[in-house]
Design an enzyme around this catalytic site. Sequence first.
Site, PDB file in Angstrom:
ATOM      1  N   GLN A 180       0.937  -1.119  -0.004  1.00  0.00           N
ATOM      2  CA  GLN A 180      -0.061  -0.082  -0.141  1.00  0.00           C
ATOM      3  C   GLN A 180       0.948   1.346   0.145  1.00  0.00           C
ATOM      4  O   GLN A 180       1.764   1.451   0.731  1.00  0.00           O
ATOM      5  CB  GLN A 180      -1.019  -0.047   1.171  1.00  0.00           C
ATOM      6  CG  GLN A 180      -0.356  -0.144   2.651  1.00  0.00           C
ATOM      7  CD  GLN A 180      -1.390  -0.464   3.650  1.00  0.00           C
ATOM      8  OE1 GLN A 180      -2.504  -0.093   3.458  1.00  0.00           O
ATOM      9  NE2 GLN A 180      -0.876  -0.825   4.722  1.00  0.00           N
ATOM     10  N   HIS A 215      -2.745  -0.126  -3.779  1.00  0.00           N
ATOM     11  CA  HIS A 215      -3.783   0.577  -2.773  1.00  0.00           C
ATOM     12  C   HIS A 215      -4.504   1.785  -2.973  1.00  0.00           C
ATOM     13  O   HIS A 215      -5.344   2.101  -3.498  1.00  0.00           O
ATOM     14  CB  HIS A 215      -3.097   0.475  -1.307  1.00  0.00           C
ATOM     15  CG  HIS A 215      -4.248   0.618  -0.205  1.00  0.00           C
ATOM     16  ND1 HIS A 215      -4.487   2.125   0.070  1.00  0.00           N
ATOM     17  CD2 HIS A 215      -5.208  -0.005   0.286  1.00  0.00           C
ATOM     18  CE1 HIS A 215      -5.345   2.026   1.358  1.00  0.00           C
ATOM     19  NE2 HIS A 215      -6.005   0.812   1.144  1.00  0.00           N
ATOM     20  N   ASP A 256      -8.057   1.103  -3.303  1.00  0.00           N
ATOM     21  CA  ASP A 256      -8.932   1.408  -2.307  1.00  0.00           C
ATOM     22  C   ASP A 256      -9.611   2.377  -2.518  1.00  0.00           C
ATOM     23  O   ASP A 256      -8.878   3.594  -2.419  1.00  0.00           O
ATOM     24  CB  ASP A 256      -8.460   0.932  -1.015  1.00  0.00           C
ATOM     25  CG  ASP A 256      -9.666   0.963   0.059  1.00  0.00           C
ATOM     26  OD1 ASP A 256     -10.711   1.336  -0.107  1.00  0.00           O
ATOM     27  OD2 ASP A 256      -9.211   0.732   1.295  1.00  0.00           O
ATOM     28  N   ASP A 279     -14.958  -4.163   1.995  1.00  0.00           N
ATOM     29  CA  ASP A 279     -14.024  -3.537   3.213  1.00  0.00           C
ATOM     30  C   ASP A 279     -15.000  -2.925   4.034  1.00  0.00           C
ATOM     31  O   ASP A 279     -15.087  -3.590   5.341  1.00  0.00           O
ATOM     32  CB  ASP A 279     -12.981  -2.583   2.848  1.00  0.00           C
ATOM     33  CG  ASP A 279     -12.124  -2.191   3.863  1.00  0.00           C
ATOM     34  OD1 ASP A 279     -12.426  -2.712   4.967  1.00  0.00           O
ATOM     35  OD2 ASP A 279     -11.604  -1.249   3.577  1.00  0.00           O
ATOM     36  N   GLN A 331     -11.924  -8.169   2.292  1.00  0.00           N
ATOM     37  CA  GLN A 331     -10.924  -8.052   2.848  1.00  0.00           C
ATOM     38  C   GLN A 331     -11.275  -8.431   4.647  1.00  0.00           C
ATOM     39  O   GLN A 331     -12.204  -8.242   5.118  1.00  0.00           O
ATOM     40  CB  GLN A 331     -10.572  -6.531   3.215  1.00  0.00           C
ATOM     41  CG  GLN A 331      -9.475  -6.453   4.119  1.00  0.00           C
ATOM     42  CD  GLN A 331      -8.854  -5.083   4.542  1.00  0.00           C
ATOM     43  OE1 GLN A 331      -7.805  -5.023   5.032  1.00  0.00           O
ATOM     44  NE2 GLN A 331      -9.237  -3.909   3.558  1.00  0.00           N
ATOM     45  N   LYS A 359     -10.075  -7.821   7.715  1.00  0.00           N
ATOM     46  CA  LYS A 359      -9.313  -6.667   8.497  1.00  0.00           C
ATOM     47  C   LYS A 359      -9.087  -7.085   9.744  1.00  0.00           C
ATOM     48  O   LYS A 359      -9.544  -6.817  10.620  1.00  0.00           O
ATOM     49  CB  LYS A 359     -10.127  -5.420   8.425  1.00  0.00           C
ATOM     50  CG  LYS A 359      -9.231  -4.080   8.326  1.00  0.00           C
ATOM     51  CD  LYS A 359      -9.922  -2.920   7.732  1.00  0.00           C
ATOM     52  CE  LYS A 359      -8.888  -1.862   7.376  1.00  0.00           C
ATOM     53  NZ  LYS A 359      -9.275  -0.927   6.471  1.00  0.00           N
ATOM     54  N   THR A 386      -4.094  -3.049   8.622  1.00  0.00           N
ATOM     55  CA  THR A 386      -3.996  -1.793   8.428  1.00  0.00           C
ATOM     56  C   THR A 386      -2.669  -1.195   8.569  1.00  0.00           C
ATOM     57  O   THR A 386      -1.698  -1.890   9.266  1.00  0.00           O
ATOM     58  CB  THR A 386      -4.981  -1.178   9.514  1.00  0.00           C
ATOM     59  OG1 THR A 386      -4.588   0.458   9.650  1.00  0.00           O
ATOM     60  CG2 THR A 386      -4.348  -1.598  11.085  1.00  0.00           C
ATOM     61  N   CYS A 387      -2.341   0.011   8.038  1.00  0.00           N
ATOM     62  CA  CYS A 387      -0.940   0.570   8.030  1.00  0.00           C
ATOM     63  C   CYS A 387      -0.652   0.630   9.492  1.00  0.00           C
ATOM     64  O   CYS A 387       0.527   0.807   9.813  1.00  0.00           O
ATOM     65  CB  CYS A 387      -0.889   1.775   7.212  1.00  0.00           C
ATOM     66  SG  CYS A 387      -2.348   2.764   7.728  1.00  0.00           S
TER      67      CYS A 387
END
Length: 413
Positions: free
Chosen positions: A172, A194, A238, A307, A329, A331, A360-361
Amino acid sequence: MKIIDVVCSEGRTGFYFDDQRAIKAGAGHDGFTYVGETKTAGFTSIRQAGEAISVMIVLEDGQVAYGDCAAVQYSGAGGRDPLFLAKDFIPVIEKDIVPKLIGRELNSFRALAEEFDAMTIDGKRLHTAIRYGVSQAILDAVAKAKKVTMAEIIKEEYNTGLEVTRRPIFTQSGDDRMNNADKMIIKGADVMPHALINHVETKLGNDGSILKEYVEWLRNRVIALRTSEDYAPIFHIDVYGTIGMAFNQDIKAQADYLATLVEAAKPFKLRIEGPMDVEDRDKQIEALAALTAEVDARGIEIELVADEWCNTLEDIKLFADNKAGHVVQIKTPDLGGVNNIAEAILYCNEKGIGSYSGGTCNETNRSAEVTTNIAMACGALQVLAKPGMGVDEGFMIVNNEMNRVMALVNRRK
């Protein structure tokens, strides 16, 4: 092998907490920060430092297993649990969880993880981030007790019937979507970029033209930089519901636009994540299922990725059962206990819908390593390179963990 102690420490994540509602409402940039009023409860600024809690389990032979409690970048949005701050939740872990862990035998990850994932305090379930980190530590502890990889524990306890294998890695870019795309191409990312298309006027375009131009640029950039024609990454973008916003949630108009993106991406395969967000789970399932059916009926060669509002294991099963998207996804922090990740991947695979082990980042290196083991054991469609938005770090962590696991598994064959 028993647990003799549990120790907690505060940590930082690989990115930040962002107030998604404020950003969607048009918050402006000031350098790396945002300006404007917050719109989600708990936030003191639109962007603030991500926090984590490391939960360390001490085994009776002196080994230490650990996992990291962490929550997604857009905490408090899309039906998720509220902002996760270490100072608020370390006391909860120490008071309510530690006494119940000390003295426990490490015979089964699944049984112990399910127990703590279902645990309630005053009738309420624990924050997803706590369940996430505690279950990671339990998985690592059982693996250390049995002297195998975490992937092998999952394979055994969930009877996957699969070999532990490398999975495609999805990188991403964050907002630096051009420079970071170059990094992805150079490093041979399987799925990219991403792109963080989270604002209509500045990133998608009111008519979708900004994103279309970016997809065309991305196609040309891969062709220009790749060293072999065999390198053909999947484009996965995304859009955070902005396509629905730009086209007034009209299914046919969205499908028309998606068809233009498919043409722009050729010869590369395209996935679009979160085309719309209608602010309600059941309505989201209905809308995404309708768009999925529309693109399939037209033969538009695109995969839609669920998502928003697809947070829990129950949600994932509903999206899969209703064919709301071609890929779901998972998550990972939103599911709470990592035992749910294994179940989610296996359920999606059984239903014939793509199992994207995401996250997640705003996680940590440890949560990335643990969830990568689970994805490898369960045969996930793809695995997110995390944490952070710098590409190199997240790709390194996930790629190297995959290679370590494979080397150890192969040594035992």
